[in-house]
Design a protein around this motif. Structure first.
Motif, PDB file in Angstrom:
ATOM      1  N   VAL A   9      29.540  31.734  58.931  1.00 21.20           N
ATOM      2  CA  VAL A   9      28.218  31.198  58.654  1.00 21.20           C
ATOM      3  C   VAL A   9      28.372  29.852  57.940  1.00 21.20           C
ATOM      4  CG1 VAL A   9      28.021  32.444  56.468  1.00 21.20           C
ATOM      5  CG2 VAL A   9      25.970  31.766  57.680  1.00 21.20           C
ATOM      6  N   ARG A  10      27.473  28.911  58.221  1.00 18.16           N
ATOM      7  CA  ARG A  10      27.499  27.593  57.605  1.00 18.16           C
ATOM      8  C   ARG A  10      26.821  27.679  56.232  1.00 18.16           C
ATOM      9  NH1 ARG A  10      25.377  23.033  61.225  1.00 18.16           N
ATOM     10  NH2 ARG A  10      27.516  23.089  61.926  1.00 18.16           N
ATOM     11  N   VAL A  11      27.479  27.115  55.212  1.00 22.18           N
ATOM     12  CA  VAL A  11      26.937  27.128  53.858  1.00 22.18           C
ATOM     13  C   VAL A  11      26.899  25.710  53.299  1.00 22.18           C
ATOM     14  CG1 VAL A  11      27.682  29.469  53.313  1.00 22.18           C
ATOM     15  CG2 VAL A  11      29.197  27.578  52.837  1.00 22.18           C
ATOM     16  N   ILE A  12      26.013  25.493  52.331  1.00 25.81           N
ATOM     17  CA  ILE A  12      25.881  24.201  51.664  1.00 25.81           C
ATOM     18  C   ILE A  12      26.358  24.367  50.233  1.00 25.81           C
ATOM     19  CG2 ILE A  12      24.291  22.388  50.949  1.00 25.81           C
ATOM     20  CD1 ILE A  12      22.462  23.284  53.246  1.00 25.81           C
ATOM     21  N   LEU A  13      27.288  23.489  49.815  1.00 20.91           N
ATOM     22  CA  LEU A  13      27.803  23.501  48.448  1.00 20.91           C
ATOM     23  C   LEU A  13      27.184  22.340  47.685  1.00 20.91           C
ATOM     24  CD1 LEU A  13      31.583  24.058  49.225  1.00 20.91           C
ATOM     25  CD2 LEU A  13      29.886  25.783  48.657  1.00 20.91           C
ATOM     26  N   GLU A  14      26.675  22.623  46.472  1.00 22.70           N
ATOM     27  CA  GLU A  14      26.010  21.613  45.666  1.00 22.70           C
ATOM     28  C   GLU A  14      26.689  21.495  44.306  1.00 22.70           C
ATOM     29  OE1 GLU A  14      21.883  22.078  43.824  1.00 22.70           O
ATOM     30  OE2 GLU A  14      21.500  21.012  45.692  1.00 22.70           O
ATOM     31  N   CYS A  15      26.796  20.287  43.789  1.00 25.87           N
ATOM     32  CA  CYS A  15      27.449  20.031  42.514  1.00 25.87           C
ATOM     33  C   CYS A  15      26.666  20.696  41.384  1.00 25.87           C
ATOM     34  CB  CYS A  15      27.552  18.532  42.265  1.00 25.87           C
ATOM     35  SG  CYS A  15      28.283  18.116  40.681  1.00 25.87           S
ATOM     36  N   THR A  34      30.109  23.370  54.704  1.00 25.30           N
ATOM     37  CA  THR A  34      31.337  24.022  55.125  1.00 25.30           C
ATOM     38  C   THR A  34      30.995  25.367  55.748  1.00 25.30           C
ATOM     39  OG1 THR A  34      33.547  24.664  54.424  1.00 25.30           O
ATOM     40  CG2 THR A  34      31.763  25.130  52.902  1.00 25.30           C
ATOM     41  N   GLN A  35      32.022  26.100  56.145  1.00 25.82           N
ATOM     42  CA  GLN A  35      31.829  27.425  56.726  1.00 25.82           C
ATOM     43  C   GLN A  35      32.562  28.454  55.892  1.00 25.82           C
ATOM     44  OE1 GLN A  35      33.329  27.230  60.692  1.00 25.82           O
ATOM     45  NE2 GLN A  35      31.441  26.373  61.511  1.00 25.82           N
ATOM     46  N   LYS A  36      32.049  29.692  55.920  1.00 25.74           N
ATOM     47  CA  LYS A  36      32.754  30.789  55.264  1.00 25.74           C
ATOM     48  C   LYS A  36      32.676  32.022  56.144  1.00 25.74           C
ATOM     49  CE  LYS A  36      29.354  33.167  52.460  1.00 25.74           C
ATOM     50  NZ  LYS A  36      29.040  33.680  51.137  1.00 25.74           N
ATOM     51  N   ASN A  37      33.642  32.907  55.958  1.00 26.12           N
ATOM     52  CA  ASN A  37      33.689  34.163  56.693  1.00 26.12           C
ATOM     53  C   ASN A  37      32.945  35.215  55.877  1.00 26.12           C
ATOM     54  OD1 ASN A  37      34.436  36.638  57.876  1.00 26.12           O
ATOM     55  ND2 ASN A  37      36.330  35.737  58.646  1.00 26.12           N
ATOM     56  N   ARG A  38      31.911  35.805  56.434  1.00 29.66           N
ATOM     57  CA  ARG A  38      31.100  36.789  55.719  1.00 29.66           C
ATOM     58  C   ARG A  38      31.879  38.018  55.290  1.00 29.66           C
ATOM     59  NH1 ARG A  38      25.777  37.268  59.076  1.00 29.66           N
ATOM     60  NH2 ARG A  38      24.916  35.329  58.381  1.00 29.66           N
ATOM     61  N   HIS A  39      32.828  38.450  56.111  1.00 30.50           N
ATOM     62  CA  HIS A  39      33.576  39.668  55.803  1.00 30.50           C
ATOM     63  C   HIS A  39      34.583  39.438  54.668  1.00 30.50           C
ATOM     64  CE1 HIS A  39      31.755  41.777  59.074  1.00 30.50           C
ATOM     65  NE2 HIS A  39      32.217  40.912  59.987  1.00 30.50           N
ATOM     66  N   THR A  41      34.477  36.837  52.293  1.00 32.50           N
ATOM     67  CA  THR A  41      33.820  36.378  51.066  1.00 32.50           C
ATOM     68  C   THR A  41      32.345  36.728  51.109  1.00 32.50           C
ATOM     69  OG1 THR A  41      33.521  34.225  52.087  1.00 32.50           O
ATOM     70  CG2 THR A  41      35.401  34.462  50.608  1.00 32.50           C
ATOM     71  N   PRO A  42      31.974  37.962  50.775  1.00 28.67           N
ATOM     72  CA  PRO A  42      30.563  38.345  50.821  1.00 28.67           C
ATOM     73  C   PRO A  42      29.731  37.736  49.696  1.00 28.67           C
ATOM     74  CG  PRO A  42      31.881  40.161  50.008  1.00 28.67           C
ATOM     75  CD  PRO A  42      32.835  39.077  50.419  1.00 28.67           C
ATOM     76  N   ASN A  43      30.372  37.384  48.559  1.00 33.40           N
ATOM     77  CA  ASN A  43      29.615  36.802  47.453  1.00 33.40           C
ATOM     78  C   ASN A  43      29.557  35.283  47.603  1.00 33.40           C
ATOM     79  OD1 ASN A  43      32.305  36.561  47.082  1.00 33.40           O
ATOM     80  ND2 ASN A  43      32.354  37.205  44.970  1.00 33.40           N
ATOM     81  N   ARG A  44      28.896  34.641  46.657  1.00 31.86           N
ATOM     82  CA  ARG A  44      28.710  33.189  46.734  1.00 31.86           C
ATOM     83  C   ARG A  44      30.021  32.433  46.577  1.00 31.86           C
ATOM     84  NH1 ARG A  44      23.104  30.833  46.118  1.00 31.86           N
ATOM     85  NH2 ARG A  44      21.885  32.663  46.592  1.00 31.86           N
ATOM     86  N   LEU A  45      30.154  31.367  47.334  1.00 30.76           N
ATOM     87  CA  LEU A  45      31.370  30.561  47.357  1.00 30.76           C
ATOM     88  C   LEU A  45      31.275  29.449  46.313  1.00 30.76           C
ATOM     89  CD1 LEU A  45      33.995  30.160  49.031  1.00 30.76           C
ATOM     90  CD2 LEU A  45      32.698  28.604  50.456  1.00 30.76           C
ATOM     91  N   GLU A  46      32.368  29.218  45.564  1.00 26.61           N
ATOM     92  CA  GLU A  46      32.452  28.111  44.619  1.00 26.61           C
ATOM     93  C   GLU A  46      33.785  27.407  44.807  1.00 26.61           C
ATOM     94  OE1 GLU A  46      31.876  29.457  40.637  1.00 26.61           O
ATOM     95  OE2 GLU A  46      29.698  29.283  40.788  1.00 26.61           O
TER      96      GLU A  46
END
Length: 65
Positions: A9-15, A34-39, A41-46
């Motif tokens: 899934v495509r995610v948006i990272l903000e400062c 960027t993109q992340k794999n749901r399986h 990293t189910p929690n929020r990406l930092e």
């Protein structure tokens, strides 16, 4: 066949520094896509990324679209 939910899934990272108003001189908010794999990293990406408004590497957190 109907396609289910995508694993990637495509995610948006903000400062976080610009968003919280830590840097008062900041003229905007740095965002990365960027993109992340749901399986995996189910929690929020930092991630630590470079913010051109803060002029340093800061933590960029995932936001809602």
């Amino acid at each position: 066949m109907a396609k289910g939910k995508d694993v990637r899934v495509r995610v948006i990272l903000e400062c976080t520094g610009c968003r919280n108003g830590v840097n008062k001189v900041s003229m905007g908010i740095s965002r990365y896509i960027t993109q992340k794999n749901r399986h995996n990293t189910p929690n929020r990406l930092e991630l630590r990324k470079f913010c051109p408004y803060c002029y340093k590497h800061t933590i960029h957190g995932e936001i809602k679209k």
